[in-house]
Enzyme design. Structure first.
Site, mmCIF file in Angstrom:
data_model
loop_
_atom_site.group_PDB
_atom_site.id
_atom_site.type_symbol
_atom_site.label_atom_id
_atom_site.label_comp_id
_atom_site.label_asym_id
_atom_site.label_seq_id
_atom_site.Cartn_x
_atom_site.Cartn_y
_atom_site.Cartn_z
ATOM 1 N N HIS A 60 -9.763 1.283 4.620
ATOM 2 C CA HIS A 60 -8.517 1.490 5.365
ATOM 3 C C HIS A 60 -8.775 2.478 6.506
ATOM 4 O O HIS A 60 -9.570 3.409 6.353
ATOM 5 C CB HIS A 60 -7.428 2.022 4.430
ATOM 6 C CG HIS A 60 -6.071 2.011 5.059
ATOM 7 N ND1 HIS A 60 -5.675 2.978 5.954
ATOM 8 C CD2 HIS A 60 -5.042 1.148 4.949
ATOM 9 C CE1 HIS A 60 -4.448 2.703 6.364
ATOM 10 N NE2 HIS A 60 -4.038 1.597 5.765
ATOM 11 N N GLY B 271 2.678 -1.105 4.357
ATOM 12 C CA GLY B 271 2.713 0.308 4.001
ATOM 13 C C GLY B 271 4.145 0.779 3.790
ATOM 14 O O GLY B 271 4.732 0.598 2.723
ATOM 15 N N GLY B 272 4.737 1.352 4.824
ATOM 16 C CA GLY B 272 6.065 1.961 4.712
ATOM 17 C C GLY B 272 7.110 1.073 4.056
ATOM 18 O O GLY B 272 7.869 1.527 3.181
ATOM 19 N N GLU C 173 -5.800 -4.710 10.484
ATOM 20 C CA GLU C 173 -4.800 -3.668 10.697
ATOM 21 C C GLU C 173 -5.141 -2.874 11.958
ATOM 22 O O GLU C 173 -5.963 -1.938 11.904
ATOM 23 C CB GLU C 173 -4.766 -2.709 9.508
ATOM 24 C CG GLU C 173 -4.354 -3.360 8.207
ATOM 25 C CD GLU C 173 -3.700 -2.352 7.265
ATOM 26 O OE1 GLU C 173 -2.594 -2.619 6.816
ATOM 27 O OE2 GLU C 173 -4.295 -1.282 7.026
ATOM 28 N N GLU D 294 -7.171 4.892 7.530
ATOM 29 C CA GLU D 294 -6.920 6.299 7.177
ATOM 30 C C GLU D 294 -8.126 6.898 6.445
ATOM 31 O O GLU D 294 -8.387 8.094 6.556
ATOM 32 C CB GLU D 294 -5.621 6.403 6.362
ATOM 33 C CG GLU D 294 -4.408 6.198 7.269
ATOM 34 C CD GLU D 294 -3.170 5.652 6.599
ATOM 35 O OE1 GLU D 294 -3.076 5.661 5.361
ATOM 36 O OE2 GLU D 294 -2.283 5.174 7.346
ATOM 37 N N ASN E 43 0.865 -1.176 0.000
ATOM 38 C CA ASN E 43 0.000 0.000 0.000
ATOM 39 C C ASN E 43 0.904 1.229 0.000
ATOM 40 O O ASN E 43 1.445 1.605 1.038
ATOM 41 C CB ASN E 43 -0.890 -0.045 1.255
ATOM 42 C CG ASN E 43 -1.748 1.199 1.407
ATOM 43 O OD1 ASN E 43 -1.815 2.029 0.503
ATOM 44 N ND2 ASN E 43 -2.393 1.332 2.564
ATOM 45 N N TRP E 44 1.064 1.817 -1.178
ATOM 46 C CA TRP E 44 2.005 2.945 -1.296
ATOM 47 C C TRP E 44 1.432 4.222 -0.683
ATOM 48 O O TRP E 44 2.143 5.215 -0.545
ATOM 49 C CB TRP E 44 2.352 3.188 -2.768
ATOM 50 C CG TRP E 44 3.130 2.079 -3.428
ATOM 51 C CD1 TRP E 44 3.432 0.856 -2.891
ATOM 52 C CD2 TRP E 44 3.693 2.088 -4.746
ATOM 53 N NE1 TRP E 44 4.140 0.109 -3.794
ATOM 54 C CE2 TRP E 44 4.322 0.840 -4.945
ATOM 55 C CE3 TRP E 44 3.727 3.024 -5.780
ATOM 56 C CZ2 TRP E 44 4.976 0.503 -6.142
ATOM 57 C CZ3 TRP E 44 4.369 2.693 -6.971
ATOM 58 C CH2 TRP E 44 4.990 1.449 -7.138
ATOM 59 N N LYS E 45 0.155 4.230 -0.390
ATOM 60 C CA LYS E 45 -0.510 5.425 0.147
ATOM 61 C C LYS E 45 -0.246 6.630 -0.770
ATOM 62 O O LYS E 45 -0.133 6.452 -1.983
ATOM 63 C CB LYS E 45 -0.072 5.674 1.595
ATOM 64 C CG LYS E 45 -0.253 4.410 2.452
ATOM 65 C CD LYS E 45 -0.131 4.648 3.925
ATOM 66 C CE LYS E 45 -0.326 3.327 4.664
ATOM 67 N NZ LYS E 45 -0.365 3.474 6.110
ATOM 68 N N GLY F 274 2.229 2.321 10.895
ATOM 69 C CA GLY F 274 3.253 3.349 10.797
ATOM 70 C C GLY F 274 3.938 3.686 12.111
ATOM 71 O O GLY F 274 4.640 4.691 12.206
ATOM 72 N N SER G 114 2.954 -2.049 10.470
ATOM 73 C CA SER G 114 4.388 -2.112 10.789
ATOM 74 C C SER G 114 5.041 -3.449 10.445
ATOM 75 O O SER G 114 5.964 -3.895 11.141
ATOM 76 C CB SER G 114 4.631 -1.762 12.260
ATOM 77 O OG SER G 114 4.268 -0.413 12.504
HETATM 78 P P1 PGA Z 1 2.554 0.384 7.704
HETATM 79 O O1 PGA Z 1 1.119 0.611 7.023
HETATM 80 O O2 PGA Z 1 3.101 -0.924 7.157
HETATM 81 O O3 PGA Z 1 3.373 1.557 7.305
HETATM 82 O O4 PGA Z 1 2.329 0.292 9.182
HETATM 83 C C1 PGA Z 1 0.238 -0.450 6.774
HETATM 84 C C2 PGA Z 1 -1.031 0.049 6.180
HETATM 85 O O5 PGA Z 1 -1.514 1.106 6.585
HETATM 86 O O6 PGA Z 1 -1.621 -0.596 5.285
#
Ligand code: PGA
Length: 244
Positions: free
Chosen positions: A98, A227-228, A168, A100, A11-13, A174, A206
């Site tokens: 998600h 994500g990251g 999640e 977010e 997930n590149w966001k 993050g 994470s």
């Molecule tokens: P993260 O994000 O790996 O940076 O914690 C995961 C996500 O939000 O899908």
């Protein structure tokens, strides 16, 4: 480890301009071509990069996904992207619900449910995200919250071929924090009891090259939403390599 084939999804966001997004896609594709991945691989770039990344990964083992979609098929919805548009751009998957989106865009379970239905209408696999906040976990409500999000966000007619669940925990996204392995197992079991047999359940929050192997070795875990660590080809590939 689960008998289901794992899915490692990036997930590149809201990250990536044309040049670096393309370079990352090519890097992952090259690693997949050289390394015979033991899992399904997916990248979910921002909407502006879908077509170019789609071209860069065409014919490779890496699939393309969107990060959100509108419920409607088309029309006067300024700024929105429909599931049909994602499909047309080459997507096979879309991330929905998600945290977010739920938090920053105040998406309700009902809205997420309509988006999942839209994804299915367009022929996409929906990756439906659920997870508790830190306060909800401290109150011991994590299973209740996830199950309530699931029952509110999942339309009738779900089946394992077009649904993936991503657990999640909001407090793990993050932050570098992760639940214990026992906690991940417990929640995944509770989720599994509420969804069609054979549906893949990813863990997200994470995940990195150091913790991926022990998380992915859990029987209840069918992959990861990353994500990251998905923004570096080397790290994303290391997580894919941790699949058995
Ligand atoms: P993260 O994000 O790996 O940076 O914690 C995961 C996500 O939000 O899908």
């Amino acid at each position: 480890m689960s008998a289901r084939r794992m899915l490692i999804a990036g997930n590149w966001k809201m990250n990536g301009l044309c040049a670096d997004g393309l370079a990352l896609a090519k890097d992952i594709t090259a690693r997949a071509a050289a390394g015979a991945p033991r899992c399904d691989l997916l990248v979910c770039p921002p909407a502006t990069l879908l077509c170019s990344v789609g071209e860069a990964i065409a014919g490779s083992a890496v699939a393309l996904g969107g990060q959100d979609c509108a419920a409607a098929e088309k029309g006067a919805f300024t700024g929105d992207v429909s599931a049909e548009m994602l499909k047309d751009a080459g997507c096979a998957y879309v991330i929905l619900g998600h945290s977010e989106r739920r938090q920053m865009h105040a998406e309700s379970d009902a809205q997420v449910r309509d988006k999942v239905a839209a994804a299915w209408r367009a022929g996409l696999v929906a990756i439906l995200c659920v997870g508790e906040t830190r306060a909800e976990r401290e109150a011991g409500q994590e299973q209740a919250v996830c199950c309530s999000q699931l029952s509110g966000s999942l339309p009738d007619g779900a089946d394992a071929a077009r649904l993936v669940i991503a657990y999640e925990p909001v407090w793990a996204i993050g932050t570098g924090l992760t639940p214990t392995l026992a906690d991940i197992t417990d929640i995944h079991r509770a989720i599994r009891a509420a969804i069609p047999a054979g549906t893949r359940i990813l863990y997200g929050g994470s995940v990195n090259p150091r913790n991926a192997a022990e998380i992915l070795a859990l029987n209840e875990v069918d992959g990861a939403l990353v994500g990251g660590a998905s923004l570096k080809g080397e790290d994303f590939w290391a997580i894919a390599e941790a699949c058995g």
